[in-house]
Design a protein around this motif. Structure first.
Motif, PDB file in Angstrom:
ATOM      1  N   GLY A  48      12.069  27.301 -71.847  1.00 21.50           N
ATOM      2  CA  GLY A  48      12.184  28.759 -71.847  1.00 21.50           C
ATOM      3  C   GLY A  48      12.028  29.318 -70.439  1.00 21.50           C
ATOM      4  N   GLU A  49      12.581  30.492 -70.223  1.00 25.71           N
ATOM      5  CA  GLU A  49      12.537  31.136 -68.900  1.00 25.71           C
ATOM      6  C   GLU A  49      11.112  31.203 -68.366  1.00 25.71           C
ATOM      7  OE1 GLU A  49      14.329  32.780 -65.606  1.00 25.71           O
ATOM      8  OE2 GLU A  49      15.347  32.071 -67.413  1.00 25.71           O
ATOM      9  N   GLY A  50      10.937  30.780 -67.119  1.00 30.10           N
ATOM     10  CA  GLY A  50       9.632  30.838 -66.474  1.00 30.10           C
ATOM     11  C   GLY A  50       8.795  29.578 -66.637  1.00 30.10           C
ATOM     12  N   THR A  51       9.320  28.582 -67.373  1.00 28.97           N
ATOM     13  CA  THR A  51       8.534  27.362 -67.601  1.00 28.97           C
ATOM     14  C   THR A  51       8.294  26.585 -66.314  1.00 28.97           C
ATOM     15  OG1 THR A  51       9.321  27.131 -69.881  1.00 28.97           O
ATOM     16  CG2 THR A  51       8.441  25.156 -68.838  1.00 28.97           C
ATOM     17  N   ALA A  52       9.320  26.475 -65.471  1.00 26.71           N
ATOM     18  CA  ALA A  52       9.175  25.711 -64.225  1.00 26.71           C
ATOM     19  C   ALA A  52       8.046  26.279 -63.371  1.00 26.71           C
ATOM     20  CB  ALA A  52      10.489  25.707 -63.445  1.00 26.71           C
ATOM     21  N   GLU A  53       8.008  27.598 -63.226  1.00 25.98           N
ATOM     22  CA  GLU A  53       6.951  28.240 -62.437  1.00 25.98           C
ATOM     23  C   GLU A  53       5.593  28.051 -63.098  1.00 25.98           C
ATOM     24  OE1 GLU A  53       4.666  30.231 -59.752  1.00 25.98           O
ATOM     25  OE2 GLU A  53       6.722  29.487 -59.512  1.00 25.98           O
ATOM     26  N   PHE A  54       5.548  28.158 -64.421  1.00 27.60           N
ATOM     27  CA  PHE A  54       4.303  27.959 -65.160  1.00 27.60           C
ATOM     28  C   PHE A  54       3.777  26.535 -64.959  1.00 27.60           C
ATOM     29  CE2 PHE A  54       2.159  26.693 -69.165  1.00 27.60           C
ATOM     30  CZ  PHE A  54       1.074  27.559 -69.119  1.00 27.60           C
ATOM     31  N   VAL A  55       4.689  25.555 -65.026  1.00 26.10           N
ATOM     32  CA  VAL A  55       4.306  24.149 -64.835  1.00 26.10           C
ATOM     33  C   VAL A  55       3.800  23.939 -63.413  1.00 26.10           C
ATOM     34  CG1 VAL A  55       5.162  21.772 -64.726  1.00 26.10           C
ATOM     35  CG2 VAL A  55       5.852  23.269 -66.615  1.00 26.10           C
ATOM     36  N   ARG A  56       4.462  24.564 -62.439  1.00 23.32           N
ATOM     37  CA  ARG A  56       4.011  24.447 -61.040  1.00 23.32           C
ATOM     38  C   ARG A  56       2.582  24.947 -60.894  1.00 23.32           C
ATOM     39  NH1 ARG A  56       2.890  27.154 -56.679  1.00 23.32           N
ATOM     40  NH2 ARG A  56       3.228  29.153 -57.717  1.00 23.32           N
ATOM     41  N   GLN A  57       2.291  26.102 -61.477  1.00 23.44           N
ATOM     42  CA  GLN A  57       0.953  26.674 -61.386  1.00 23.44           C
ATOM     43  C   GLN A  57      -0.072  25.782 -62.091  1.00 23.44           C
ATOM     44  OE1 GLN A  57       1.047  30.699 -62.877  1.00 23.44           O
ATOM     45  NE2 GLN A  57       2.704  31.311 -61.504  1.00 23.44           N
ATOM     46  N   ALA A  58       0.301  25.268 -63.251  1.00 18.49           N
ATOM     47  CA  ALA A  58      -0.613  24.411 -64.018  1.00 18.49           C
ATOM     48  C   ALA A  58      -0.906  23.114 -63.269  1.00 18.49           C
ATOM     49  CB  ALA A  58      -0.013  24.102 -65.383  1.00 18.49           C
ATOM     50  N   ILE A  59       0.125  22.543 -62.648  1.00 19.16           N
ATOM     51  CA  ILE A  59      -0.046  21.331 -61.864  1.00 19.16           C
ATOM     52  C   ILE A  59      -0.948  21.587 -60.669  1.00 19.16           C
ATOM     53  CG2 ILE A  59       1.153  19.741 -60.294  1.00 19.16           C
ATOM     54  CD1 ILE A  59       3.453  19.663 -62.295  1.00 19.16           C
ATOM     55  N   SER A  60      -0.755  22.740 -60.011  1.00 16.70           N
ATOM     56  CA  SER A  60      -1.571  23.088 -58.851  1.00 16.70           C
ATOM     57  C   SER A  60      -3.046  23.178 -59.229  1.00 16.70           C
ATOM     58  CB  SER A  60      -1.097  24.420 -58.275  1.00 16.70           C
ATOM     59  OG  SER A  60      -1.852  24.772 -57.137  1.00 16.70           O
ATOM     60  N   VAL A  61      -3.329  23.786 -60.380  1.00 15.48           N
ATOM     61  CA  VAL A  61      -4.711  23.888 -60.866  1.00 15.48           C
ATOM     62  C   VAL A  61      -5.262  22.490 -61.134  1.00 15.48           C
ATOM     63  CG1 VAL A  61      -6.146  24.652 -62.790  1.00 15.48           C
ATOM     64  CG2 VAL A  61      -4.429  26.196 -61.847  1.00 15.48           C
ATOM     65  N   TYR A  62      -4.462  21.671 -61.803  1.00 11.15           N
ATOM     66  CA  TYR A  62      -4.865  20.321 -62.178  1.00 11.15           C
ATOM     67  C   TYR A  62      -5.189  19.473 -60.937  1.00 11.15           C
ATOM     68  CZ  TYR A  62      -4.430  15.620 -64.209  1.00 11.15           C
ATOM     69  OH  TYR A  62      -4.662  14.309 -64.600  1.00 11.15           O
ATOM     70  N   CYS A  63      -4.350  19.569 -59.932  1.00 12.46           N
ATOM     71  CA  CYS A  63      -4.525  18.723 -58.745  1.00 12.46           C
ATOM     72  C   CYS A  63      -5.624  19.221 -57.812  1.00 12.46           C
ATOM     73  CB  CYS A  63      -3.201  18.647 -57.968  1.00 12.46           C
ATOM     74  SG  CYS A  63      -1.890  17.782 -58.862  1.00 12.46           S
ATOM     75  N   ASP A  64      -5.959  20.485 -57.903  1.00 13.50           N
ATOM     76  CA  ASP A  64      -6.982  21.060 -57.028  1.00 13.50           C
ATOM     77  C   ASP A  64      -8.387  20.952 -57.620  1.00 13.50           C
ATOM     78  OD1 ASP A  64      -5.095  21.655 -55.156  1.00 13.50           O
ATOM     79  OD2 ASP A  64      -4.892  23.764 -55.723  1.00 13.50           O
ATOM     80  N   LYS A  65      -8.478  20.456 -58.861  1.00 16.88           N
ATOM     81  CA  LYS A  65      -9.797  20.352 -59.495  1.00 16.88           C
ATOM     82  C   LYS A  65     -10.689  19.344 -58.785  1.00 16.88           C
ATOM     83  CE  LYS A  65      -8.330  19.565 -63.705  1.00 16.88           C
ATOM     84  NZ  LYS A  65      -8.326  19.290 -65.145  1.00 16.88           N
ATOM     85  N   THR A  75      -4.923  27.580 -66.377  1.00 20.20           N
ATOM     86  CA  THR A  75      -6.230  26.908 -66.380  1.00 20.20           C
ATOM     87  C   THR A  75      -6.686  26.499 -67.778  1.00 20.20           C
ATOM     88  OG1 THR A  75      -7.271  29.087 -66.496  1.00 20.20           O
ATOM     89  CG2 THR A  75      -7.026  28.106 -64.299  1.00 20.20           C
ATOM     90  N   ASP A  76      -5.966  26.945 -68.804  1.00 21.26           N
ATOM     91  CA  ASP A  76      -6.370  26.662 -70.187  1.00 21.26           C
ATOM     92  C   ASP A  76      -6.448  25.147 -70.424  1.00 21.26           C
ATOM     93  OD1 ASP A  76      -6.551  27.990 -73.070  1.00 21.26           O
ATOM     94  OD2 ASP A  76      -5.354  26.165 -73.248  1.00 21.26           O
ATOM     95  N   GLU A 129      -1.416  14.026 -55.265  1.00 21.24           N
ATOM     96  CA  GLU A 129      -0.621  14.555 -54.147  1.00 21.24           C
ATOM     97  C   GLU A 129       0.862  14.568 -54.510  1.00 21.24           C
ATOM     98  OE1 GLU A 129       0.314  13.614 -49.418  1.00 21.24           O
ATOM     99  OE2 GLU A 129      -1.034  12.321 -50.560  1.00 21.24           O
ATOM    100  N   ILE A 130       1.345  13.454 -55.073  1.00 19.43           N
ATOM    101  CA  ILE A 130       2.751  13.365 -55.463  1.00 19.43           C
ATOM    102  C   ILE A 130       3.042  14.332 -56.606  1.00 19.43           C
ATOM    103  CG2 ILE A 130       4.485  11.855 -56.534  1.00 19.43           C
ATOM    104  CD1 ILE A 130       3.340   9.548 -54.903  1.00 19.43           C
ATOM    105  N   LEU A 131       2.113  14.416 -57.566  1.00 19.56           N
ATOM    106  CA  LEU A 131       2.306  15.324 -58.697  1.00 19.56           C
ATOM    107  C   LEU A 131       2.437  16.769 -58.209  1.00 19.56           C
ATOM    108  CD1 LEU A 131       2.425  15.652 -61.796  1.00 19.56           C
ATOM    109  CD2 LEU A 131      -0.070  15.962 -61.754  1.00 19.56           C
ATOM    110  N   LYS A 132       1.617  17.144 -57.240  1.00 20.82           N
ATOM    111  CA  LYS A 132       1.680  18.510 -56.725  1.00 20.82           C
ATOM    112  C   LYS A 132       3.013  18.764 -56.025  1.00 20.82           C
ATOM    113  CE  LYS A 132      -1.287  21.980 -54.588  1.00 20.82           C
ATOM    114  NZ  LYS A 132      -2.597  22.237 -53.960  1.00 20.82           N
ATOM    115  N   GLU A 133       3.522  17.767 -55.308  1.00 27.70           N
ATOM    116  CA  GLU A 133       4.831  17.888 -54.672  1.00 27.70           C
ATOM    117  C   GLU A 133       5.919  18.069 -55.729  1.00 27.70           C
ATOM    118  OE1 GLU A 133       5.531  14.569 -52.127  1.00 27.70           O
ATOM    119  OE2 GLU A 133       3.823  14.991 -50.819  1.00 27.70           O
ATOM    120  N   LEU A 134       5.802  17.319 -56.820  1.00 23.10           N
ATOM    121  CA  LEU A 134       6.768  17.451 -57.904  1.00 23.10           C
ATOM    122  C   LEU A 134       6.734  18.857 -58.494  1.00 23.10           C
ATOM    123  CD1 LEU A 134       6.318  14.061 -59.833  1.00 23.10           C
ATOM    124  CD2 LEU A 134       8.318  14.803 -58.537  1.00 23.10           C
ATOM    125  N   GLY A 135       5.518  19.397 -58.667  1.00 27.60           N
ATOM    126  CA  GLY A 135       5.380  20.746 -59.197  1.00 27.60           C
ATOM    127  C   GLY A 135       6.117  21.771 -58.349  1.00 27.60           C
TER     128      GLY A 135
END
Length: 242
Positions: free
Chosen positions: A225-242, A176-177, A201-207
């Motif tokens: 770095g390890e865990g980046t994909a999951e971090f990006v998914r979470q960040a995208i989800s926050v971004y798209c749900d705003k 959320t930062d 909607e498409i961005l969230k699917e990509l995440g």
């Protein structure tokens, strides 16, 4: 009716992936119980079987959805097409095995680059996609891609992976930062400018795909770095749900 865990057990598809298929509308459960459990009947399992066959043939999820949702979709014709593609791949693999054995017998100086040619397979794939149509985003991507040079593809790959590297450097912050969310906005803008219209909607699917598709996950984690994909998914989800 089978629960999502039972479907996962008998198909080998992870529960997380089945949830993702539900989220993008590729495979909806037949019903959801009052307790929130997804349930699948034989019709849903038949659709999943089609999805897995097309995935085995290297079709992207977006194209599979377009094919299966097409008003003119025919199960019988799709199976015939899948069989044809599998036969072409079987033939190609057989030729590669024969060539490898020839090298083993005659030595590494044996030259034959024709066995690596997959034009016949790719041509038939294009016929299958043309039969059922493309998504709007895919058509837009193809139109833009037709005008791009190979040099530009390398440039795009470097630039988009650089974005994941920058996002990976922010993993110590919550998704959320503000700085993280700004980088997600940059990622969306980059896709809009260089590939296709990328709405939320498409961005969230990509995440989700960045995590569920092992190829994407491996590349993104390699650069960020390890865990980046999951971090990006979470960040995208926050971004798209705003």
């Amino acid at each position: 009716m089978r629960t999502v865990k039972e479907v996962s057990r008998i198909t080998g598809v992870s529960v997380r992936t089945l949830h993702y298929y539900d989220a993008i509308g590729l495979l909806k459960p037949t019903k959801v119980t009052e307790a929130g459990y997804r349930m699948y009947d034989d019709t849903a399992l038949s659709r999943l079987q089609n999805i897995l066959l097309f995935r085995e043939l290297q079709f992207p999820l977006k194209e599979i959805k377009v094919i299966l949702d097409s008003p003119s979709f025919s199960q019988e014709e799709a199976i015939a097409q899948q069989i044809k593609l599998l036969e072409l791949q079987y033939k190609h693999i057989g030729e590669l095995i024969s060539f490898a054995r020839e090298i083993q017998t005659k030595g590494v100086r044996t030259m034959n680059f024709e066995v690596f040619n997959t034009n016949e397979i790719e041509q038939y794939k294009e016929e299958v996609k043309a039969k059922w149509g493309h998504s709007k985003a895919y058509r837009e991507y193809e139109q833009r891609a037709s005008s791009q040079s190979e040099h530009n593809y390398d440039k795009f790959a470097d630039e988009i992976m650089s974005l994941f590297t920058k996002l990976g450097a922010l993993k110590q912050f919550p998704p959320t930062d503000k700085a993280v969310q700004e980088k997600v906005a940059v990622l969306q803008s980059y896709i809009n400018e260089n590939f296709y219209t990328c709405n939320n909607e498409i961005l969230k699917e990509l995440g989700e795909m960045y995590v569920c598709d092992e190829r994407f996950k491996k590349n993104i984690d390699h650069f960020g770095g390890e865990g980046t994909a999951e971090f990006v998914r979470q960040a995208i989800s926050v971004y798209c749900d705003k």
